[in-house]
Structures are given as C-alpha cells and as structure tokens.
Motif scaffolding. Structure first.
Motif, short mmCIF file in Angstrom:
data_model
loop_
_atom_site.label_atom_id
_atom_site.label_comp_id
_atom_site.label_asym_id
_atom_site.label_seq_id
_atom_site.Cartn_x
_atom_site.Cartn_y
_atom_site.Cartn_z
N SER A 90 20.39 26.24 62.47
CA SER A 90 19.02 26.47 62.02
C SER A 90 18.74 25.67 60.75
CB SER A 90 18.78 27.96 61.76
OG SER A 90 17.57 28.17 61.06
N ALA A 91 17.76 24.77 60.83
CA ALA A 91 17.38 23.99 59.65
C ALA A 91 16.76 24.89 58.58
CB ALA A 91 16.40 22.89 60.05
N SER A 92 15.97 25.87 58.98
CA SER A 92 15.34 26.76 58.01
C SER A 92 16.38 27.58 57.26
CB SER A 92 14.33 27.67 58.69
OG SER A 92 14.94 28.44 59.72
N ALA A 93 17.46 27.98 57.94
CA ALA A 93 18.54 28.73 57.27
C ALA A 93 19.23 27.84 56.22
CB ALA A 93 19.56 29.21 58.29
N LEU A 94 19.51 26.60 56.57
CA LEU A 94 20.16 25.68 55.62
C LEU A 94 19.24 25.40 54.44
CD1 LEU A 94 21.96 23.11 57.95
CD2 LEU A 94 22.84 25.21 56.95
N ARG A 95 17.96 25.17 54.72
CA ARG A 95 17.02 24.90 53.62
C ARG A 95 16.93 26.09 52.68
NH1 ARG A 95 13.77 22.29 57.74
NH2 ARG A 95 12.60 24.24 57.95
N GLY A 96 16.97 27.31 53.23
CA GLY A 96 16.92 28.50 52.39
C GLY A 96 18.10 28.58 51.45
N LEU A 97 19.28 28.27 51.92
CA LEU A 97 20.48 28.29 51.09
C LEU A 97 20.43 27.21 50.01
CD1 LEU A 97 23.15 28.83 53.90
CD2 LEU A 97 22.30 30.54 52.28
N ILE A 98 19.93 26.04 50.41
CA ILE A 98 19.83 24.93 49.45
C ILE A 98 18.81 25.25 48.36
CG2 ILE A 98 19.21 22.49 49.19
CD1 ILE A 98 20.23 22.13 52.13
N LYS A 99 17.67 25.82 48.75
CA LYS A 99 16.62 26.16 47.78
C LYS A 99 17.10 27.16 46.74
CE LYS A 99 12.56 25.19 50.65
NZ LYS A 99 11.41 25.76 51.39
N GLN A 100 18.03 28.01 47.13
CA GLN A 100 18.58 28.99 46.18
C GLN A 100 19.65 28.39 45.28
OE1 GLN A 100 17.45 32.15 45.61
NE2 GLN A 100 15.81 31.46 46.98
N GLY A 101 19.94 27.09 45.47
CA GLY A 101 20.91 26.43 44.61
C GLY A 101 22.36 26.74 44.94
N LEU A 102 22.60 27.24 46.17
CA LEU A 102 23.97 27.59 46.53
C LEU A 102 24.80 26.38 46.94
CD1 LEU A 102 23.30 30.82 48.65
CD2 LEU A 102 24.06 30.67 46.27
N ALA A 103 24.13 25.32 47.37
CA ALA A 103 24.85 24.15 47.86
C ALA A 103 23.89 22.98 48.01
CB ALA A 103 25.49 24.47 49.22
N ILE A 104 24.45 21.80 48.25
CA ILE A 104 23.65 20.66 48.70
C ILE A 104 23.83 20.56 50.21
CG2 ILE A 104 23.93 19.50 46.49
CD1 ILE A 104 25.80 17.50 47.94
N GLY A 105 22.97 19.81 50.88
CA GLY A 105 23.05 19.74 52.33
C GLY A 105 22.90 18.33 52.86
N ALA A 106 23.43 18.11 54.06
CA ALA A 106 23.30 16.83 54.77
C ALA A 106 22.43 17.07 55.99
CB ALA A 106 24.68 16.31 55.18
N MET A 107 21.27 16.42 56.04
CA MET A 107 20.37 16.64 57.16
C MET A 107 19.47 15.43 57.36
SD MET A 107 17.61 19.39 55.59
CE MET A 107 18.84 20.69 55.64
N ALA A 108 18.69 15.46 58.42
CA ALA A 108 17.75 14.37 58.69
C ALA A 108 16.63 14.39 57.66
CB ALA A 108 17.18 14.52 60.10
N ASN A 109 16.12 13.22 57.33
CA ASN A 109 15.03 13.13 56.37
C ASN A 109 13.81 13.92 56.84
OD1 ASN A 109 13.88 11.90 53.88
ND2 ASN A 109 12.52 10.91 55.33
N LEU A 110 13.54 13.88 58.15
CA LEU A 110 12.39 14.60 58.69
C LEU A 110 12.58 16.11 58.66
CD1 LEU A 110 11.45 12.38 61.77
CD2 LEU A 110 10.05 12.79 59.74
N SER A 111 13.79 16.57 58.38
CA SER A 111 14.08 18.00 58.39
C SER A 111 14.05 18.62 57.01
CB SER A 111 15.47 18.26 59.00
OG SER A 111 15.58 17.66 60.26
N ARG A 112 14.01 17.80 55.95
CA ARG A 112 14.19 18.35 54.61
C ARG A 112 12.92 19.00 54.06
NH1 ARG A 112 12.59 14.90 50.32
NH2 ARG A 112 11.93 12.84 51.00
N ASN A 113 11.75 18.72 54.69
CA ASN A 113 10.48 19.28 54.21
C ASN A 113 10.26 18.93 52.74
OD1 ASN A 113 10.28 20.20 56.77
ND2 ASN A 113 10.07 22.35 56.28
#
Length: 283
Positions: free
Chosen positions: A211-234
């Motif tokens: 789930s892209a939304s799950a990964l973005r939620g974790l990243i937004k909280q500052g828990l980690a950085i993420g590797a994803m498609a540019n179109l997925s980062r919002n």
C-alpha cells in the motif's frame, strides 16, 4: 489458419513465453506447442528461432504477428457488433496501489469516454500479481510497470524511482538508515536493498507494504525514508542525496488479456493510451 492458433500465437508474442501463453489461453503448454507446429505447417514457414535460451520470432513470424492482430481484431469487432443485445460492458481492470491516485483517475475517465455503458471493476495489486491474474483470465486489463526494453502493452507514461522523506527529521545522518519499501516483487524494493548492500550502508526496514498510502503515512510521521515511484509520492519531498542508491526508471503501460471474452479491442486500447499521453503532456 485456425483462429484459436492465431490467438495463441499472439499470446506468445505478447508474453514472450509458451508457459504464460498457455496460462492465458487456458491450455497446456504441450497443446500450445502443437498449435504452433500446425500453424507453421499451414503457412509453410518457420515462425520461431532459438537464440541461446531465448525463443524469438523469425522475420516471417514478425510479419504473421502483424496480420494476426488484424485478423483477430476483425473477428472481435464483428462479434462485438453482432452481440450488442446486452448494453452493459463489463471490464475488470487491475492497477498497482501506488498508481491508484495518479494513473487511475484519468484512465478511468478515458475508458468511460471511449466505451458506452461501461461497468468497471478495479483490483489493486502489484504488477507481478496483476500479470498472474491476467494470465488466469481474471482480469481484462492491467496497468503495470515494464522495463524500457520491453514491448509489452501500450505506453501510458514514463516514471522514475525516487527517495522520499520529510524535512524535519534528519534520518540520513543516523548510523542505521530507517527505510520503508514496497513488497519484494517491486523493483524499487530490489534496487533500494541491493543498492544499500553494495554501499555497505547499515539500514533497517521499518516496514514493507503493498500500500502506497501506508508507506506515505509512515514517512510523513518521520519514521523512515522511502523508495517509490515519483508519481506515487504525492506531496512528499524528494530526497536529492547523491549518496542514496540509484532507483531505476520504468515505463507504465496498459496491457490487455488475450482471452476471447475481453470487451475492449487493441485498437480502442491504443487510442486510449495515446490520449492518456497527450493529456499528460498538456497538464
């Protein structure tokens, strides 16, 4: 020439594999091989050539592929025009979750503009899972990512891998880099992990998810950085750190099942893909 054999031949052309062609056509691999042998006998030409471990088309096979697409298109078009008693057109569309917010909305709009009385059923899964569902005849269309050298499907757009994070947390300076990634069958997962291992950089996978939304939620909280498609980062900021591993470029395509029951033609799909690209350029 047998039309079923031509469909099987096109399934091989599209997938590059007798195994996947057999899965799409709901036949055994030996049955597909027999069809191809009979097809070669009917036209008196060799259609396949083995180059190393790879089976490719001969020049005659490439020519036949062009004619086969026209023949199958004409048959599908005739059947569609002769069986329009049922107005509702059902299409089963697959799309990776990470493109559900960027690719899916304009694509759905184009499908409805192109097909009257459309009933659209959408499944979100990884590209590899969607290809499996397509082979099983459980999907009619799928949005997938392909490598730039592949010819599968019709091109929708180009995309690139991006490292993302939030600015208020300096995670890059930590001795053990916390990351979140998609599942193992995602090429960004593979590129991120392999790249960090090659750099001998300590890292910890805080979570992996489809789930892209799950990964973005974790990243937004500052828990980690993420590797994803540019179109997925919002709205997540891209991390332009030259010390992070390179993430690959991909092409996003829409691919069609070779099953007879598919309610959309290759001509329609090509038209939709072309208009998708044009709309993307203008936006």
């Amino acid at each position: 020439m047998d039309l079923d054999a031509l469909r099987s031949f096109l399934a091989f052309v599209e997938t590059g594999s007798f195994t996947r062609a057999a899965a799409q056509m709901h036949r055994t691999q030996s049955a597909i091989s027999m069809q191809m042998k009979k097809l070669q006998q009917d036209i008196g030409q060799t259609l396949f050539i083995k180059e190393g471990r790879q089976l490719n088309l001969t020049a005659e096979g490439v020519v036949l592929a062009g004619y086969a697409r026209q023949i199958i298109h004409l048959q599908d078009h005739a059947l569609a025009n002769l069986s329009r008693t049922a107005l509702q057109v059902v299409l089963r569309l697959g799309c990776p979750d990470d493109y559900a917010e960027s690719i899916l909305p304009p694509l759905v709009q184009l499908l409805h503009e192109s097909i009257e009385h459309l009933e659209l059923n959408i499944t979100c899964a990884s590209s590899s899972e969607l290809q499996h569902l397509l082979d099983q005849g459980l999907l009619d269309l799928a949005v997938i990512s392909r490598t730039p050298l592949s010819e599968a499907g019709y091109l929708l757009c180009h995309d690139k891998g991006t490292w993302v994070g939030v600015e208020h947390r300096d995670l890059l300076s930590q001795p053990t880099l916390p990351i979140v990634v998609f599942k193992r069958d995602c090429r960004y997962h593979q590129a991120a992990i392999e790249g960090l291992l090659k750099q001998k950089r300590a890292f910890k996978i805080m979570a992996s998810s489809g789930s892209a939304s799950a990964l973005r939620g974790l990243i937004k909280q500052g828990l980690a950085i993420g590797a994803m498609a540019n179109l997925s980062r919002n709205d997540l900021p891209a991390l332009n750190d030259p010390h992070l591993p390179f993430l690959p470029n991909v092409e996003i395509v829409i691919i069609k099942s070779n099953a007879k029951a598919c309610a959309i033609s290759d001509e329609q799909l090509q038209f939709i893909a072309q208009h998708f690209r044009q709309a993307l350029i203008q936006s």
